[in-house]
Design a protein around this motif. Structure first.
Motif, PDB file in Angstrom:
ATOM      1  N   ASP A   1       1.905  23.925   7.420  1.00 26.24           N
ATOM      2  CA  ASP A   1       0.507  23.744   7.765  1.00 26.24           C
ATOM      3  C   ASP A   1      -0.220  23.384   6.483  1.00 26.24           C
ATOM      4  O   ASP A   1      -0.283  24.174   5.557  1.00 26.24           O
ATOM      5  N   LEU A   2      -0.753  22.174   6.430  1.00 26.83           N
ATOM      6  CA  LEU A   2      -1.269  21.676   5.162  1.00 26.83           C
ATOM      7  C   LEU A   2      -2.539  22.371   4.716  1.00 26.83           C
ATOM      8  O   LEU A   2      -2.797  22.503   3.528  1.00 26.83           O
ATOM      9  N   SER A   3      -3.329  22.876   5.670  1.00 23.03           N
ATOM     10  CA  SER A   3      -4.577  23.543   5.249  1.00 23.03           C
ATOM     11  C   SER A   3      -4.305  24.908   4.631  1.00 23.03           C
ATOM     12  O   SER A   3      -4.980  25.321   3.699  1.00 23.03           O
ATOM     13  N   THR A   4      -3.310  25.611   5.167  1.00 23.25           N
ATOM     14  CA  THR A   4      -3.049  26.959   4.648  1.00 23.25           C
ATOM     15  C   THR A   4      -1.856  26.996   3.694  1.00 23.25           C
ATOM     16  O   THR A   4      -1.664  27.971   2.983  1.00 23.25           O
ATOM     17  N   GLY A   5      -1.022  25.943   3.737  1.00 24.52           N
ATOM     18  CA  GLY A   5       0.186  25.929   2.920  1.00 24.52           C
ATOM     19  C   GLY A   5       1.278  26.826   3.499  1.00 24.52           C
ATOM     20  O   GLY A   5       2.323  27.030   2.884  1.00 24.52           O
TER      21      GLY A   5
END
Ligand code: HEC
Ligand code: HEC
Ligand code: HEC
Ligand code: HEC
Ligand code: HEC
Length: 324
Positions: free
Chosen positions: A303-307
């Motif tokens: 998940d790119l927003s949370t890493g």
């Protein structure tokens, strides 16, 4: 015999004495500002609570991304799916109580002041009413309740099952466990559980699908080796997109390593979305001298927003046998 009769009577008495407090478990309305918390349900449904607490459902309201993207909770449009009242109801209303719990127990289980679950009661007593016919189940038509919020994913699943039989959402996402519905934590609750039958049910922990049981998951093949180039193909055999979901940016990537060796040899990002049945081909350069090893390939989702990263599936290939 006498002993169990005695226990039965004590339990009955205890329940009658405390029945007034139990009413609160089902007499809940979306406008209410207070209601029993998930933790309260968890005092009897110990395992279900522990599983649910780890899921994104429990964080659907408190997650930083949701807070900022919903304009600090001002965007009303977002609320039904992130803090739902009764999902089984035709009215899509957000609730006022326990908002921090996101998609909580009563959202999925409560409908018309009755608890809905896969079984009608088999226990001697239940402290709240339980429906005889329910749609909250890992079989049958229960994907409807997931579809109330996972709209696109649900539509894809619904389309795919016209050509092939697939499990329901929960049937794939929840691992099989055998247990009674509740677990005793004190004298009183232990006594209740004593009379309860065990059931084979699905876990509420939905993150990693139990592909091992269903045998359904993305399939990776090593098609051929040409000199120093390995040719792979990934088939999306899921009944929904890979990766799926309408919100948040995400990405899949492969990590290659020698079996039983932690150091990663290569990482390949797959910046592509595969529809059900779609195949993606890609290559990996690998020096000849490394080709007499067993290769492990892990497929991850990020998940790119949370890493946040999670493993979807691991595959192993014996390169020697593929060469012949
Ligand atoms: C005092 C203990 C207790 C509390 C608190 C409690 N339950 Fe239950 N629950 C039970 C018992 C006992 C049963 C019946 C088990 C059986 O029939 O085998 C049950 C059954 C259920 C079922 C039906 C399971 C099925 O397979 O059909 C659901 C759903 C459920 N509870 C949800 C909840 C929710 C949601 C809450 C919180 C609002 C809650 N319960 C609070 C004891 C409790
Ligand atoms: C009331 C709306 C709603 C319903 C009903 C619902 N979900 Fe969700 N689901 C969400 C939201 C919102 C998120 C994302 C929360 C977040 O990431 O903050 C989510 C996340 C998920 C995830 C990602 C898991 C994770 O922990 O990362 C899975 C898998 C999932 N849901 C499966 C299901 C299944 C299976 C059902 C049906 C049994 C279901 N959902 C029912 C709203 C819902
Ligand atoms: C055949 C088994 C199967 C069925 C049926 C299935 N899924 Fe999935 N699902 C998977 C697998 C495997 C993944 C892992 C791929 C990924 O994370 O992108 C996944 C991923 C997901 C994700 C993303 C997980 C995350 O961490 O954010 C969501 C959300 C989801 N499924 C929801 C659903 C819903 C809703 C349904 C029913 C309409 C459903 N799935 C039906 C196997 C299945
Ligand atoms: C996203 C919807 C959803 C949420 C949220 C949810 N459940 Fe469930 N629950 C289900 C589904 C679907 C099943 C059916 C699983 C099966 O058929 O095995 C189920 C089954 C159950 C059962 C009976 C099976 C078992 O595991 O014993 C109980 C009890 C239960 N849930 C309690 C809870 C409690 C307590 C919470 C909150 C901590 C909760 N559920 C949150 C959807 C949900
Ligand atoms: C129809 C139901 C629905 C509505 C309306 C909805 N969401 Fe969601 N939301 C979901 C589901 C389901 C997921 C998880 C799976 C996915 O991405 O589809 C999710 C996931 C998210 C995530 C990712 C969570 C994370 O922790 O990464 C964010 C952020 C989000 N939603 C924000 C919003 C905002 C902001 C709105 C209002 C503009 C909104 N959502 C409206 C159903 C909904």
């Amino acid at each position: 015999m006498r002993f169990s009769l005695l226990l039965y009577s004590i339990t009955a008495l205890a329940l009658i004495l405390s029945s007034c407090t139990f009413d609160q478990l089902t007499d809940i309305h979306t406008e209410d500002t207070t209601a029993p918390s998930a933790e309260k349900c968890g005092s009897c449904h110990v395992e279900q609570y522990a599983e649910w607490k780890e899921t994104a459902h429990a964080k659907a309201y408190i997650s930083e991304e949701f807070k900022s993207q919903s304009d600090d909770y001002q965007d009303e449009e977002c609320l039904f799916c992130h803090i739902p009242g009764e999902v089984l109801s035709v009215e899509r209303k957000a609730r006022n109580y326990n908002r921090h719990e996101g998609v909580t127990c009563v959202s999925c289980h409560l409908y018309e002041q009755t608890m809905h679950g896969p079984h009608s009661s088999g226990a001697l007593f239940s402290p709240h009413s339980i429906a005889k016919n329910s749609k909250v189940d890992s079989r049958l038509e229960s994907s409807h309740i997931c579809g109330a919020c996972h709209e696109e994913t649900y539509e894809q699943w619904d389309e795919q099952r016209k050509t092939r039989e697939y499990p329901t959402c929960h049937g794939c996402h929840g691992a099989t466990v055998k247990r009674p519905h509740t677990k005793g934590t004190n004298f009183f609750s232990k006594m209740l559980v004593w009379f309860e039958p065990e059931h084979t049910v699905r876990s509420h922990y939905l993150i990693l699908p139990n592909q091992k049981e269903t045998g359904l998951g993305p399939e990776l093949c090593l098609d051929r080796i040409e000199g120093e180039i390995l040719h792979f193909s990934l088939l999306n055999s899921l009944p929904h997109d890979l990766p799926t979901g309408s919100f948040a940016e995400k990405e899949l990537f492969f990590q290659f390593k020698k079996k039983e060796d932690d150091a990663s040899l290569h990482k390949i990002v797959m910046n592509k979305l595969l529809a059900p049945g779609e195949r993606h081909t890609f290559t990996l350069p690998l020096p000849q001298k490394e080709q007499n090893e067993t290769l492990q390939v892990d497929l991850f989702r990020e998940d790119l927003s949370t890493g946040k990263i999670h493993l979807i599936r691991s595959y192993t290939f014996s390169l020697n046998s593929t060469r012949q």
